[in-house]
Design an enzyme around this catalytic site. Structure first.
Site: not given
Ligand code: CIR
Length: 262
Positions: A170, A257
């Site tokens: 990511h 996250c």
């Protein structure tokens, strides 16, 4: 339009406890299965740290049917105007969005309809006070970006697509916002010049995983095992709080996250 204080001043967070199924979570490269008990301990310390930073933390129960559901950030984006339900870009995680939509609605959030098209993982979205950067990646595609941009533009945000480095899961695996003007980033991401209007602190070589840190109010939560990064942050006037995330790291996850902050 500038949106002061949406990027690191928070009063609330949502987390989801890891279930036993976390042992089957996704990882690009097998570095061993996470240990459920150890994951739970590290997760509890993470919740403590968010509370110490001044947040009220809502803890959702484990979702055994979704091994990666502890990584709540990928399923939604919470902003003052409402929460956008995303479309995680890998089949085993798509259903997490429905669960998150139900949880957010139960907590009284205004939930915008899910993205109409494409895929976006929240880990690819970096919210700053001046612009929202969206990293195109293996999980976030152009259609997802356009669909998200439509909603965010209607809310008055500037939005820009950027590129996530190859072989990096990511965008925010490789960067974190430290304050309205400053980004902590790996050199491979900083070189892509996506942060042209920001001051950049480069993560020392060999400590790339420490880029997945988070600024929460007056502190920067940063992963254990990266002393040069902690030192750099302290030297630059930030207050690092070091947390163990060894188990999330086995699944390519990190500090950002595991919570939705708003
Ligand atoms: C995944 O591959 O989707 C999970 N194992 C890790 C997700 C980490 N999320 C994030 O960096 N935002």
């Amino acid at each position: 339009m500038s949106h002061a204080n949406i990027s690191f001043r928070f009063s609330n967070a949502i987390v989801c406890q890891p279930g036993q199924s976390v042992a089957r979570g996704l990882c690009a490269e097998n570095r061993g299965q996470p240990d459920f008990r150890k994951f739970r301990q590290e997760h509890a310390s993470y919740i403590d740290a968010l509370e110490q930073a001044g947040l009220k933390v809502e803890v959702l129960p484990p979702q055994e049917q979704f091994p990666d559901s502890v990584f709540v950030e990928d399923a939604a984006l919470c902003l003052p105007q409402g929460s956008i339900i995303l479309r995680p870009g890998t089949p085993s995680r798509l259903g997490e969005a429905d669960i998150m939509a139900a949880s957010l609605a139960r907590l009284g959030h205004e939930t915008h309809p899910v993205l109409s098209d494409g895929f976006v993982d929240g880990g690819d979205i970096l919210v700053t006070d001046s612009v929202i950067l969206v990293g195109l990646s293996e999980r976030t595609d152009r259609n997802g970006y356009e669909s998200l941009k439509q909603i965010l533009s209607d809310w008055g945000y500037r939005v820009r697509a950027v590129h996530t480095p190859e072989h990096v899961l990511h965008f925010k695996s490789d960067c974190c916002l430290l304050d309205s003007e400053t980004i902590l980033a790996t050199s491979r991401l900083a070189e892509s010049e996506c942060f042209s209007s920001f001051k950049i602190l480069t993560v020392p070589e060999g400590e790339e995983a420490a880029a997945n840190s988070i600024r929460v109010n007056d502190v920067v939560l940063t992963p254990d095992g990266f002393p040069a990064t902690a030192e750099l942050l302290a030297r630059e006037g930030y207050s690092p709080v070091i947390l163990g995330v060894t188990q999330a790291a086995l699944l390519d996850g990190g500090l950002s996250c595991m919570s939705l902050r708003f």
